[in-house]
Write an enzyme that holds these catalytic residues in place. Structure first.
Site, PDB file in Angstrom:
ATOM      1  N   HIS A  92       0.900  -1.166  -0.051  1.00  0.00           N
ATOM      2  CA  HIS A  92      -0.093  -0.128  -0.011  1.00  0.00           C
ATOM      3  C   HIS A  92       0.757   1.276  -0.097  1.00  0.00           C
ATOM      4  CE1 HIS A  92       0.895  -0.385   4.109  1.00  0.00           C
ATOM      5  NE2 HIS A  92       0.929   0.835   4.351  1.00  0.00           N
ATOM      6  N   ASP A  94       0.475   5.282   1.831  1.00  0.00           N
ATOM      7  CA  ASP A  94      -0.311   5.614   2.791  1.00  0.00           C
ATOM      8  C   ASP A  94      -1.693   6.437   2.619  1.00  0.00           C
ATOM      9  OD1 ASP A  94       0.812   3.925   4.854  1.00  0.00           O
ATOM     10  OD2 ASP A  94       2.560   5.528   4.979  1.00  0.00           O
ATOM     11  N   HIS A 229       4.646   0.056   0.280  1.00  0.00           N
ATOM     12  CA  HIS A 229       5.299  -0.683   1.188  1.00  0.00           C
ATOM     13  C   HIS A 229       4.642  -1.895   1.629  1.00  0.00           C
ATOM     14  CE1 HIS A 229       3.719   2.612   3.423  1.00  0.00           C
ATOM     15  NE2 HIS A 229       3.494   1.852   4.529  1.00  0.00           N
ATOM     16  N   ARG A 243       4.834   6.707  14.094  1.00  0.00           N
ATOM     17  CA  ARG A 243       5.097   7.282  12.723  1.00  0.00           C
ATOM     18  C   ARG A 243       4.170   8.617  12.772  1.00  0.00           C
ATOM     19  NH1 ARG A 243       1.524   4.656   8.194  1.00  0.00           N
ATOM     20  NH2 ARG A 243       0.103   6.424   8.653  1.00  0.00           N
TER      21      ARG A 243
END
Length: 285
Positions: A92, A94, A229, A243
């Site tokens: 995917h 983000d 990723h 994150r």
């Protein structure tokens, strides 16, 4: 700086994200446009330092759907572990279900398992470049619906081009992913399923990827306009990441759509492309 794979990825040493001058941040950003994903080992920043580092690239936003299992973290820090929120083990980019998706993602590996838990990134420009010319041409004329169904929010959706143009490098890149992309708009559902399955497996081809073995304290930053990723869910010990997400992406198509929206009862050519697609999606659910 050390390159990690032929396709993308570089490791950078000798800088601290908690003590960066503006010119150093700009130099890192230029490297990011070139290599797609950068790794900075030996950082172990505080959450506040990670937020400040992210803000040096642009405005931040917390995850729109998922909360933090650890109290006391700054608003813009999103924490994820296998025991709280699962593992991102589908390819995917983000937050592509948003009209203006994530620009950069900055991950701090707080706790790394002794074995497993590697992350892979794929170079979406290289993946597009190596498609055959007829498939390249087809993809340039298509758009796709992305939604937040994996987060339990299928009603939160947007339409993006299947091939986007990177504003800094000028390269064309595939912009569909197996996690958030539900349907190519201009073709039937069966045709869409076939093409999306092909593109998802194509992006994951090892020659387009870099695989990174984590150590606690490493910070990674990647360009969501150029990469996908995937986390390898092959670990038994705890894996904790924090994150921050830099927002402000403007998705520019590499080619204009050449066909009308395809619906069950025929092709719709009115100007309300998104509304028509939404109605179709809801009918099929």
């Amino acid at each position: 700086m050390t390159r990690l794979a032929g396709a993308l990825g570089a490791e950078v040493r000798g800088v601290r994200i908690d003590d960066l001058r503006k010119e150093t941040t700009r130099a890192l950003e230029a490297l990011l446009w070139e290599h797609g994903v950068l790794f900075l080992p030996g950082q172990s920043p505080s959450a506040e330092a990670q937020v400040a580092f992210g803000e040096s690239f642009g405005p931040l936003e917390k995850h729109p759907h998922l909360g933090n299992p650890t109290p006391g973290l700054p608003d813009h820090v999103f924490e994820l572990s296998a025991s709280h929120g699962g593992v991102a083990d589908e390819w995917h980019t983000d937050l592509t279900f948003l009209p203006e998706p994530a620009l950069y993602s900055i991950l701090h590996m707080v706790k790394a398992p002794a074995i497993g838990g590697d992350t892979l990134w794929s170079n979406l420009a290289l993946a597009y470049d190596e498609l055959s010319p007829p498939i390249q041409d087809l993809c340039l004329g298509l758009t796709a619906l992305h939604n937040a169904e994996p987060h339990g929010r299928p009603d939160e959706m947007t339409v993006h081009p299947v091939v986007r143009l990177h504003p800094k490098t000028g390269r064309k890149g595939l912009y569909v992913n197996e996690h958030f992309t539900r349907r190519i708009v201009e073709i039937s559902r069966k045709e869409s399923n076939l093409l999306l399955a092909h593109l998802a497996s194509w992006v994951a081809n090892p020659r387009f990827t870099v695989r990174y073995r984590w150590q606690a304290g490493t910070v990674a930053i990647w360009d969501n306009r150029a990469t996908q990723h995937f986390v390898l869910n092959d670990f038994a010990e705890e894996r904790v990441i924090q994150r921050v997400t830099v927002m402000g992406d403007r998705v520019e198509p590499a080619g204009e759509p050449r066909w009308p929206t395809f619906l069950r009862k025929g092709n719709v050519t009115d100007t309300s492309r998104h509304d028509a697609l939404l109605q179709d999606w809801l009918r099929r659910k």
